[in-house]
Scaffold this motif. Structure first.
Motif: not given
Length: 172
Positions: A47, A167-172
């Motif tokens: 991640f 990670a779902l909430r802060h992609p990239g």
């Protein structure tokens, strides 16, 4: 054959290297199982965690067992030995990180909580938990809701859930 492991950074160097954008760190308080450490290092590498923070008295090392379980994660994620906890917390807060204590009860659901772009998930040992003073210094208290048939997840499993949700909430 022998290899020399790279020198891990101290906290100021880690924070400088991470920069100002979204970032996630893990603080392990009292965790001591090398197999769990290896498994969570693998999730951390998967991640893109910026680093693992260990108190100065932590017994964790990058042992052979840890590295075997990590399957490359040990080489991908810096591990920082912290000095005084209060100084580390101040440095993290100055770098705009929010500390989030992960506890089994009396906390907000991970799935409903707003997770800051710069988060340090603080995790304690499976039996003893984390130090009460450290929990008090955290801006968030989070729990991973479950069936209630067991109190909590294994730390390596919990780390995977925490990081996937972040990670779902802060992609990239």
């Amino acid at each position: 054959f022998q290899m020399r492991r790279r020198d891990d950074p101290d906290l100021p160097a880690l924070l400088k290297n991470i920069g100002d954008g979204p970032a996630c760190l893990l603080w392990l308080d009292g965790v001591g199982n090398p197999h769990n450490f290896g498994a969570l290092l693998r999730s951390a590498a998967h991640f893109g965690v910026g680093g693992i923070l260990l108190p100065s008295d932590s017994t964790l090392t990058l042992s052979g067992a840890t590295c075997r379980v990590a399957e490359g994660g040990a080489e991908a994620v810096p591990v920082v030995r912290l000095g005084e906890s209060a100084n580390a917390i101040a440095a993290l807060q100055a770098a705009n990180f929010t500390l989030a204590a992960t506890v089994p009860r009396d906390a907000d659901s991970l799935f409903d909580a707003k997770l800051p772009a710069r988060t340090v998930f603080v995790l304690g040992a499976e039996r003893e938990g984390m130090q009460a003073g450290l929990i008090e210094r955290c801006g968030l208290r989070l729990t991973i809701p479950g069936s209630g048939k067991v109190e909590s997840l294994n730390i390596a499993s919990a780390v995977a859930v925490l990081l996937a949700t972040w990670a779902l909430r802060h992609p990239g």
